[in-house]
Every structure is written in structure tokens, then in C-alpha cells.
Design an enzyme around this catalytic site. Structure first.
Site, short mmCIF file in Angstrom:
data_model
loop_
_atom_site.label_atom_id
_atom_site.label_comp_id
_atom_site.label_asym_id
_atom_site.label_seq_id
_atom_site.Cartn_x
_atom_site.Cartn_y
_atom_site.Cartn_z
N ASP A 94 20.05 29.47 23.07
CA ASP A 94 21.42 29.35 23.59
C ASP A 94 22.34 30.27 22.79
OD1 ASP A 94 23.66 28.21 24.98
OD2 ASP A 94 24.07 26.99 23.19
N ASP A 143 23.81 34.39 23.84
CA ASP A 143 25.23 34.75 23.92
C ASP A 143 25.51 35.96 23.04
OD1 ASP A 143 25.96 32.69 25.67
OD2 ASP A 143 27.77 32.20 24.52
N LYS A 164 12.75 28.69 12.60
CA LYS A 164 13.38 28.31 11.33
C LYS A 164 12.31 27.56 10.55
CE LYS A 164 16.90 28.10 8.52
NZ LYS A 164 17.45 29.30 7.86
N ASP A 176 18.34 32.98 11.41
CA ASP A 176 19.52 33.56 10.76
C ASP A 176 19.36 35.08 10.64
OD1 ASP A 176 17.46 33.01 8.98
OD2 ASP A 176 18.78 32.38 7.34
C1 IPM Z 1 23.93 28.00 28.73
C2 IPM Z 1 25.08 27.05 28.52
C3 IPM Z 1 24.55 25.62 28.65
C4 IPM Z 1 23.56 25.42 27.54
C5 IPM Z 1 25.62 24.52 28.68
C6 IPM Z 1 26.66 24.77 29.73
C7 IPM Z 1 25.00 23.17 28.85
O1 IPM Z 1 25.70 27.28 27.30
O2 IPM Z 1 23.33 27.97 29.81
O3 IPM Z 1 23.64 28.77 27.81
O4 IPM Z 1 23.94 25.06 26.41
O5 IPM Z 1 22.37 25.61 27.78
MG MG Z 2 24.98 28.98 26.26
#
Ligand code: IPM
Ligand code: MG
Length: 369
Positions: free
Chosen positions: A248, A252, A192, A224
Site C-alpha cells: 500500500d 503510492d 521486514k 525501509d
Molecule cells: C489502496 C487504498 C486502500 C488500501 C484503502 C482505500 C482501503 O489505499 O487501494 O491502496 O489501503 O488498500
Molecule cells: Mg493505498
């Protein structure tokens, strides 16, 4: 030399899925010394702390850690240092597990499980490399105070510190370029830099390290835009390297592209190749104890463990081929089930992988359970 594995199942479905991964490891004809310990909410209940000294010391002394998952809503009201998540953050910090590998692979048989169109994700194979011990997650100072400036002087406020040192960026950049050399030689560094000093520095340092890897293509992308491109044209990515917080979030997002977060393993390594291996998904307290959780992400994490920390690539291949074979036979836990496939539980899925490894027919394993 016996390979030492610390087994930390944790909370929720953690215990069920780790049990299956341990069964799979035990049929490989390798010599492991496995020792289990409590972690997360389970450790808090028993010892008053999510990462008791005994657990931390076991992890430190091991060659690798097989980790399930931690967390449950019932701990949300505890003081932050006592919450289950602190266990995983503490392990990352105390073991220096700075390099997090999160592959997002779309299995041929599961193309239909994604919420994206099949043509966008068929054959998808991205590797997100997330820096795991720096950034706003660990930056000091942080806390609450009364504001002396800003929009509301005198008001209560909270703050965190985003920071990266040059060596921290350099080492993760090297990890990414070296990983890219074993794949399609392309790295996207996500930042960023248009707004944050920390990430302008990130971009500068990654560019500097890149000079040592002229054979690897480097692209920079704002976070973004990266979030958008990941759903627009995910196959345009190969290795993605980024900081702790962006990683993080993007990991996901990337995992969901595959439609099956229950399939995705992860590895977190330190400079000595000691590693923590865990499924990318969480503890799923809503389905814990029901015997329906998908153990494949944890089983595949055990394969990553054999490859990265224990130098047993053939054994890793055996596990990965077994998982492919089981999927090809049509076995599915509910999270990846679709019409025309066979719905099985956690244990049957473990049975099927064990059977595929040991050369028994899978049907036999299913009826046996
Ligand atoms: C991950 C999880 C962790 C993070 C949490 C549980 C602390 O979301 O491993 O991605 O934010 O790193
Ligand atoms: Mg995570």
C-alpha cells in the site's frame, strides 16, 4: 460469449472518469454486457451500506469489474464497517482478489511532471505486485481492549494481527516470478525480516518458490531500504513483490515518482482471472464535479481489463496506443499540464482518446465537445 463487466463508478471523481472509460470501451467494436451499480459513499447514501448485496452479487457474476474510486471526508465519522473504503476491502475479500498489479510507468511526455530529476525517472517502468487479501489488513483478532500487559497494563489499547499463511505467500510469489518472466526477469521481494516473524516467513517462502524459477533473479530488500532506494535509484527495480501493507505504502511512493498518479491504472486478480480494475488514485472529492479530473488512469485500467480478464490484447493495445497518441498531441488535464501543452477537461480528454481509436482527428473531437 459476451463479456460481462460490472461498472462501479463510486464517489467523487469516480463517476466522471468511469464515464469516459465506458465511452472508450464502447467504440472498440466488441460485445460487452455492462451493468452499473452504486458502491462506496454513494451506495451508503442510497442503501445504508457501502457494498450492498446487489452490488456484490453483480461483481461476483461479472468477468471483470471497472471501478472508479470511493471515499469522501464526510464519511470519516461513520462506524468503520459503513465507511466507503469497506466497499473495496469487501470486494477484494469476497472475490479473493489477492494479486494486485500496480505499474509505475513514466510517460516520455510527462518526465517533467515528476518531483525527481528527469534522468532518474526517464524510461521508468516498475511493476509493484502487492498481496491484497492478507497481512495486517485482514488478520484476526483485532480490536480494542484493556491491556493486561505491555508498558501500560490497565490502559485502553488497540491491536491488529499481522499474519501470512504459506499458501498465501506461495501464490503471490508465483504471480511475481511469472510476471518477471515476461519482463526483465528480476524480482525484488520486500520484507521486514529483521524485525517481524511474519516477514521472515515471507522471505523464506519466497526463496523456496524461487527454486522453481532459476531463470529469474531474486533480490530481498527491507522495506525501509526499499522506500529509500525507490527515490534514490528507481530504475534499479523491475518487479517488486510485497505484502499488503508495505505494498500500500510503496505503491503510492512509486506512483508519485512518475509525477502523474492520474495516469496509473491497476488490476486486482483472483485465481480465476476475474479482476477488478481501478485507477491508482482516489476519489479526489475536492475536484469532483468540476470536469477537470484526469480520466486516463481509468481508461488505461480498462485496457488492463481487456488484457488480463477478457483476453482481448489487441483491443488493449489500441487503447494504450491511443493514449500515447493523445499525449503526443499535447493534450493535458490540469494535473499533468505544463507550459506549452493544451489544457483540457475530463470529457475532452475522453473525446480525444475516442477520436484516436476511431481514427478521427483529435482536433475535431475537441471542437465537438
Ligand atoms: C489502496 C487504498 C486502500 C488500501 C484503502 C482505500 C482501503 O489505499 O487501494 O491502496 O489501503 O488498500
Ligand atoms: Mg493505498
Amino acid at each position: 460469449m459476451t463479456m460481462k463487466i460490472a461498472v462501479l463508478p463510486g464517489d467523487g471523481i469516480g463517476t466522471e472518469i468511469v464515464e469516459q472509460a465506458v465511452r472508450v470501451l464502447n467504440v472498440l467494436d466488441l460485445k460487452f454486457e455492462m451493468e452499473s451499480a452504486l458502491v462506496g459513499g454513494a451506495a451508503y447514501e442510497a442503501h445504508g451500506h457501502p457494498l450492498p448485496d446487489g452490488t456484490l452479487n453483480l461483481a461476483k457474476a461479472a468477468d471483470a469489474i471497472l471501478f472508479g474510486a470511493v471515499g469522501d471526508w464526510k464519511y470519516d465519522k461513520l462506524d468503520r464497517p459503513l465507511r466507503p473504503e469497506q466497499a473495496i476491502l469487501g470486494l477484494r475479500k469476497h472475490l479473493g482478489l489477492f494479486a494486485n498489479f500496480r505499474p509505475a510507468i513514466c510517460y516520455e511526455q510527462l518526465v517533467g511532471a515528476s518531483s525527481l530529476k528527469p534522468e532518474l525517472i526517464a524510461g521508468l517502468d516498475i511493476l509493484i505486485i502487492r498481496e491484497l487479501t492478507g497481512d495486517i489488513y485482514f488478520g484476526q483478532p483485532r480490536g480494542r481492549r484493556v491491556a493486561t500487559d505491555g508498558h501500560f497494563p490497565g490502559a485502553e489499547e488497540a491491536f491488529d494481527t499481522m499474519r501470512y499463511s504459506k499458501p498465501e505467500i506461495e501464490r503471490i510469489a508465483h504471480v511475481a516470478f511469472q510476471a518477471a518472466r515476461k519482463r526483465s526477469k528480476k524480482v525484488t521481494s520486500v520484507d521486514k525480516a529483521n524485525v517481524l516473524e511474519t516477514f521472515q516467513f515471507w522471505k523464506d517462502v519466497v526463496t523456496e518458490v524461487h527454486a522453481q524459477y532459476p531463470d529469474v533473479e531474486l533480490q530481498h530488500m527491507y522495506v525501509d531500504n526499499a522506500a529509500m532506494q525507490l527515490v534514490k535509484a528507481p530504475k534499479a527495480f523491475d518487479v517488486v513483490v510485497t505484502g499488503n501493507m508495505f505494498g500500500d505504502i510503496l505503491s503510492d511512493e512509486a506512483s508519485m515518482l512518475t509525477g502523474s498518479i492520474g495516469m496509473l491504472p491497476s488490476a486486482s486478480l483472483n485465481a480465476k482471472n476475474q479482476g477488478l480494475y481501478e485507477p491508482s488514485h482516489g476519489s479526489a472529492p475536492d475536484i469532483a464535479g468540476k470536469g477537470i479530473a484526469n480520466p486516463l488512469a481509468t481508461i488505461l485500467s480498462a485496457a488492463m481489463m481487456l488484457r488480463f480478464s477478457l483476453q482481448q490484447p489487441e483491443a488493449a493495445d489500441r487503447i494504450e496506443s491511443a493514449v500515447q497518441a493523445v499525449l503526443a498531441t499535447g493534450y493535458r488535464t490540469p494535473d499533468i499540464w505544463s507550459a506549452g501543452t493544451l489544457k483540457v477537461g475530463t470529457r475532452e480528454m475522453g473525446d480525444a482518446v475516442v477520436a484516436a481509436i476511431t481514427g478521427k482527428t483529435i482536433t475535431k473531437a475537441i471542437t465537438k465537445s
